[in-house]
Scaffold this motif. Sequence first.
Motif, PDB file in Angstrom:
ATOM      1  N   LEU A  18       0.830  -1.204   0.000  1.00  0.00           N
ATOM      2  CA  LEU A  18       0.000   0.000   0.000  1.00  0.00           C
ATOM      3  C   LEU A  18       0.867   1.258   0.000  1.00  0.00           C
ATOM      4  O   LEU A  18       0.593   2.209  -0.740  1.00  0.00           O
ATOM      5  N   LEU A  19       1.917   1.264   0.789  1.00  0.00           N
ATOM      6  CA  LEU A  19       2.820   2.423   0.808  1.00  0.00           C
ATOM      7  C   LEU A  19       3.524   2.607  -0.538  1.00  0.00           C
ATOM      8  O   LEU A  19       3.701   3.738  -1.002  1.00  0.00           O
ATOM      9  N   TYR A  20       3.900   1.490  -1.159  1.00  0.00           N
ATOM     10  CA  TYR A  20       4.559   1.555  -2.469  1.00  0.00           C
ATOM     11  C   TYR A  20       3.614   2.149  -3.511  1.00  0.00           C
ATOM     12  O   TYR A  20       4.006   3.033  -4.287  1.00  0.00           O
ATOM     13  N   MET A  21       2.372   1.685  -3.555  1.00  0.00           N
ATOM     14  CA  MET A  21       1.416   2.207  -4.522  1.00  0.00           C
ATOM     15  C   MET A  21       1.086   3.673  -4.255  1.00  0.00           C
ATOM     16  O   MET A  21       0.905   4.450  -5.189  1.00  0.00           O
ATOM     17  N   MET A  22       1.029   4.064  -2.993  1.00  0.00           N
ATOM     18  CA  MET A  22       0.785   5.466  -2.656  1.00  0.00           C
ATOM     19  C   MET A  22       1.960   6.335  -3.114  1.00  0.00           C
ATOM     20  O   MET A  22       1.755   7.439  -3.624  1.00  0.00           O
ATOM     21  N   ALA A  23       3.176   5.850  -2.960  1.00  0.00           N
ATOM     22  CA  ALA A  23       4.350   6.605  -3.409  1.00  0.00           C
ATOM     23  C   ALA A  23       4.335   6.770  -4.925  1.00  0.00           C
ATOM     24  O   ALA A  23       4.639   7.852  -5.441  1.00  0.00           O
TER      25      ALA A  23
END
Length: 61
Positions: A18-23
Motif C-alpha cells: 500500500l505504501l509503495y502504490m501510494m508513493a
Amino acid sequence: MPTAHYDMLRHFADSWGLLYMMAIFLAVVFFLVRPGAGSSARAAARIPLDDNEPLDREPRQ
C-alpha cells in the motif's frame, strides 16, 4: 504450509504494498502538476492531430 506463504504475502501487500502504490501515485501527481508540465502535456496531446508523414515511408507526390 502454503497458507503461511499466502498470509505472508497478504500481510506485505496490506502494509508495504500500500505504501509503495501510494508513493507511485504521489510521484505521478507531482510529475503532472510540476511547473512547466503544462506545455509538454499540451504538446503530447497534439501528437495524434499532427499531420506529419511517418519517417519510414516515402513522401507522396
